[in-house]
Motif scaffolding. Structure first.
Motif, short mmCIF file in Angstrom:
data_model
loop_
_atom_site.label_atom_id
_atom_site.label_comp_id
_atom_site.label_asym_id
_atom_site.label_seq_id
_atom_site.Cartn_x
_atom_site.Cartn_y
_atom_site.Cartn_z
N LEU A 275 -35.73 13.31 22.56
CA LEU A 275 -36.43 12.81 23.74
C LEU A 275 -36.91 13.98 24.60
O LEU A 275 -38.05 13.98 25.08
CB LEU A 275 -35.49 11.91 24.55
CG LEU A 275 -36.09 11.21 25.76
CD1 LEU A 275 -37.21 10.29 25.33
CD2 LEU A 275 -35.01 10.43 26.48
N LYS B 22 -33.91 6.86 20.85
CA LYS B 22 -32.94 6.06 21.60
C LYS B 22 -31.57 6.72 21.63
O LYS B 22 -30.86 6.65 22.63
CB LYS B 22 -32.81 4.66 20.99
CG LYS B 22 -33.94 3.74 21.34
CD LYS B 22 -33.71 2.37 20.73
CE LYS B 22 -34.81 1.41 21.09
NZ LYS B 22 -34.59 0.08 20.50
N GLU B 23 -31.18 7.36 20.52
CA GLU B 23 -29.83 7.89 20.41
C GLU B 23 -29.71 9.37 20.73
O GLU B 23 -28.69 9.81 21.24
CB GLU B 23 -29.31 7.64 18.98
CG GLU B 23 -29.14 6.18 18.66
CD GLU B 23 -28.74 5.94 17.22
OE1 GLU B 23 -28.63 6.92 16.45
OE2 GLU B 23 -28.54 4.77 16.86
N VAL C 172 -38.00 6.01 16.50
CA VAL C 172 -37.53 5.22 17.64
C VAL C 172 -36.02 5.30 17.75
O VAL C 172 -35.47 5.50 18.84
CB VAL C 172 -38.00 3.75 17.52
CG1 VAL C 172 -37.26 2.85 18.49
CG2 VAL C 172 -39.50 3.65 17.74
N LYS C 173 -35.33 5.19 16.63
CA LYS C 173 -33.87 5.28 16.63
C LYS C 173 -33.42 6.64 17.13
O LYS C 173 -32.49 6.75 17.95
CB LYS C 173 -33.33 5.04 15.22
CG LYS C 173 -31.82 5.04 15.13
CD LYS C 173 -31.36 4.77 13.72
CE LYS C 173 -29.85 4.85 13.65
NZ LYS C 173 -29.35 4.68 12.30
#
Length: 98
Positions: free
Chosen positions: A67, A61-62, A57-58
């Motif tokens: 992604l 997000k970053e 997840v981190k």
């Protein structure tokens, strides 16, 4: 004297039976100890999985690359200027199985 000794021996047998085979006896204790060990092992595995999910997840997000890679692999997204080719085998051709 023999009656007292017999009563004490009988009391000893009853107490030992309760100690070993009773509801809160030694065998029940061993069973619960085994259950606790199994649950701790299961919790450790779940904690490792949760840590991996938090890291993913981190990263999502970053990091844009992660992604993008996920969108391309799971959703079939393509970039501008790319051409998507889908290879469909003939009906008679079998796909290799492993």
């Amino acid at each position: 004297m023999r009656i007292l000794a017999s009563l004490l021996f009988l009391l000893l047998i009853v107490l030992q039976a309760k100690l070993w085979f009773g509801a809160h006896g030694v065998f029940q204790l061993w069973s619960l100890d085994s259950t606790i060990t199994d649950e701790r092992d299961r919790n450790d595995l779940i904690s490792l999985r949760n840590e991996a999910l938090h890291a993913e997840v981190k990263e999502l997000k970053e990091g844009r690359e992660a992604l993008e890679a996920r969108a391309r692999s799971q959703l079939g997204f393509i970039k501008d200027g790319e051409v998507f080719y889908r290879v469909i085998p003939k009906v008679g051709d079998a796909l290799p199985t492993e």
